[in-house]
Scaffold this motif. Sequence first.
Motif, PDB file in Angstrom:
ATOM      1  N   ASP A 141      -4.393  -4.116  -2.513  1.00  0.00           N
ATOM      2  CA  ASP A 141      -4.346  -4.081  -3.979  1.00  0.00           C
ATOM      3  C   ASP A 141      -3.631  -5.305  -4.551  1.00  0.00           C
ATOM      4  OD1 ASP A 141      -5.681  -1.678  -3.963  1.00  0.00           O
ATOM      5  OD2 ASP A 141      -3.874  -0.461  -4.265  1.00  0.00           O
ATOM      6  N   SER A 176      -2.769  -0.419   2.114  1.00  0.00           N
ATOM      7  CA  SER A 176      -3.480  -0.265   0.842  1.00  0.00           C
ATOM      8  C   SER A 176      -2.781  -1.048  -0.271  1.00  0.00           C
ATOM      9  CB  SER A 176      -3.626   1.208   0.456  1.00  0.00           C
ATOM     10  OG  SER A 176      -2.369   1.793   0.235  1.00  0.00           O
ATOM     11  N   SER A 231       2.457  -1.212   2.440  1.00  0.00           N
ATOM     12  CA  SER A 231       1.450  -0.466   3.189  1.00  0.00           C
ATOM     13  C   SER A 231       0.186  -1.310   3.174  1.00  0.00           C
ATOM     14  CB  SER A 231       1.188   0.898   2.540  1.00  0.00           C
ATOM     15  OG  SER A 231       0.581   0.715   1.267  1.00  0.00           O
TER      16      SER A 231
END
Length: 142
Positions: free
Chosen positions: A90, A86, A84
């Motif tokens: 990260d 996000s 994804s």
Amino acid sequence: MATLLVIEDELILAKNIAKFFEKAGHSVEIALDGAVGLQTAYRVQPDVVLVDFQLPGMDGLEVIRALQKVDDPPRIIMVTGHASVSLAVDVMKAGSMDLLTKPVTLTQLKEVVDRALTERGERRALNYYRQRDAQQSSLDAI
């Protein structure tokens, strides 16, 4: 040539990746979970680590963060079936050089590993010259 570590809980996928890179002349270690992967990384000091995100016990993001704390961290590539935006952010912030989504072709994986090995070699050379210059310009040298 180089030492690779594959941290992947899917045994057949891990073995296929290992066999592919061993045929290319690399030494490859396999770990089926994050904790064993970290122990293996500390023992063999790989040049490149291929790590899955969803691992038993410790996820791939935790593995990346732990590997970044060693003196000469390996280049890390995350390979996951659960990507994804996000997660990509990260993973990159944690220190991974790339995020590949499954299914990934061995050719695609080879391209990224080759780039990782080149970058690692360049980083080591740069660190060597920085240390050499620092030693030559220290107060003791004067």
